[in-house]
Design a protein around this motif. Structure first.
Motif: not given
Ligand SMILES: CC(C)(COP(=O)(O)OP(=O)(O)OC[C@H]1O[C@@H](n2cnc3c(N)ncnc32)[C@H](O)[C@@H]1OP(=O)(O)O)[C@@H](O)C(=O)NCCC(=O)NCCS
Length: 158
Positions: A32, A80, A82, A87-90, A92-93, A119, A121, A126, A128
């Motif tokens: 990543g 950035m 995580v 990962r996948g649990r919010g 990064g958001s 990449n 994910a 981004y 989003k």
């Protein structure tokens, strides 16, 4: 039960070592981020720029981080990561939402970043938040494997 909730706060001096350890772990994935092993953890910790660093913490553990490198030209460049198991649990958001707020508060007019073209994910994250593709750097990064990877340039006007 593992800790499930996390919070976002600015990075501080005692985060340096865990930030560098996490960076090294993500570099080990060779997927990543641009850096690959070996990462000099002590040097990375010492040189980490805390201004513009946001961390996600769960209990006492750093589970993600984002750095905004502020230019003198009004934009900020984001990097950035995580922790894999988070990962996948919010996370990064939440980091990106906080970064956008941080940048707006400081009067930046734009956030930008480079992301490897494979990449999915990161690109989904981004997009989003409204980042758009601005260009593609073809065979830009030479990896230790010898492969040459494309990178997308993405930007968000604030
Ligand atoms: C990219 C990264 C930071 C995303 O962090 P995250 O905490 O997993 O992100 P989130 O859980 O907030 O997910 C954000 C969005 O990404 C998308 N997404 C997440 N994982 C995905 C996957 N494996 N494939 C496709 N889309 C994915 C979803 O659309 C998600 O939106 P949703 O919440 O509306 O479903 C994380 O995967 C990471 O650290 N990767 C390794 C380092 C890296 O690639 N850094 C970025 C360098 S440019």
């Amino acid at each position: 039960m593992p800790e499930m909730s996390f919070q976002i706060r600015p990075g501080r001096d005692d985060d340096r070592l865990p930030l560098a350890v996490q960076f090294a772990a993500v570099a080990e994935e060779r997927d990543g981020i641009a850096s690959e092993p070996p990462v000099d953890i002590q040097a990375r910790a010492a040189s980490w720029t805390l201004d513009g660093t946001l961390v996600a913490v769960a209990g006492s553990e750093i589970v993600g981080s984002l750095h905004i490198e502020r230019s003198t030209h009004g934009f900020g460049e984001i990097g950035m990561a995580v922790a894999r198991e988070w990962r996948g649990r919010g996370v990064g958001s939440a980091l990106l939402a906080a970064a956008i707020e941080w940048a707006r508060e400081r009067g930046l007019h734009k956030l930008s970043l480079s992301v490897f073209a494979h990449n999915a994910a990161a690109i989904a994250l981004y997009r989003k938040f409204g980042f758009v593709e601005e260009g593609r750097r073809v065979k830009h990064y030479r990896r230790e494997s010898g492969e040459l990877w494309d990178a997308l340039e993405m930007g968000l006007l604030l």
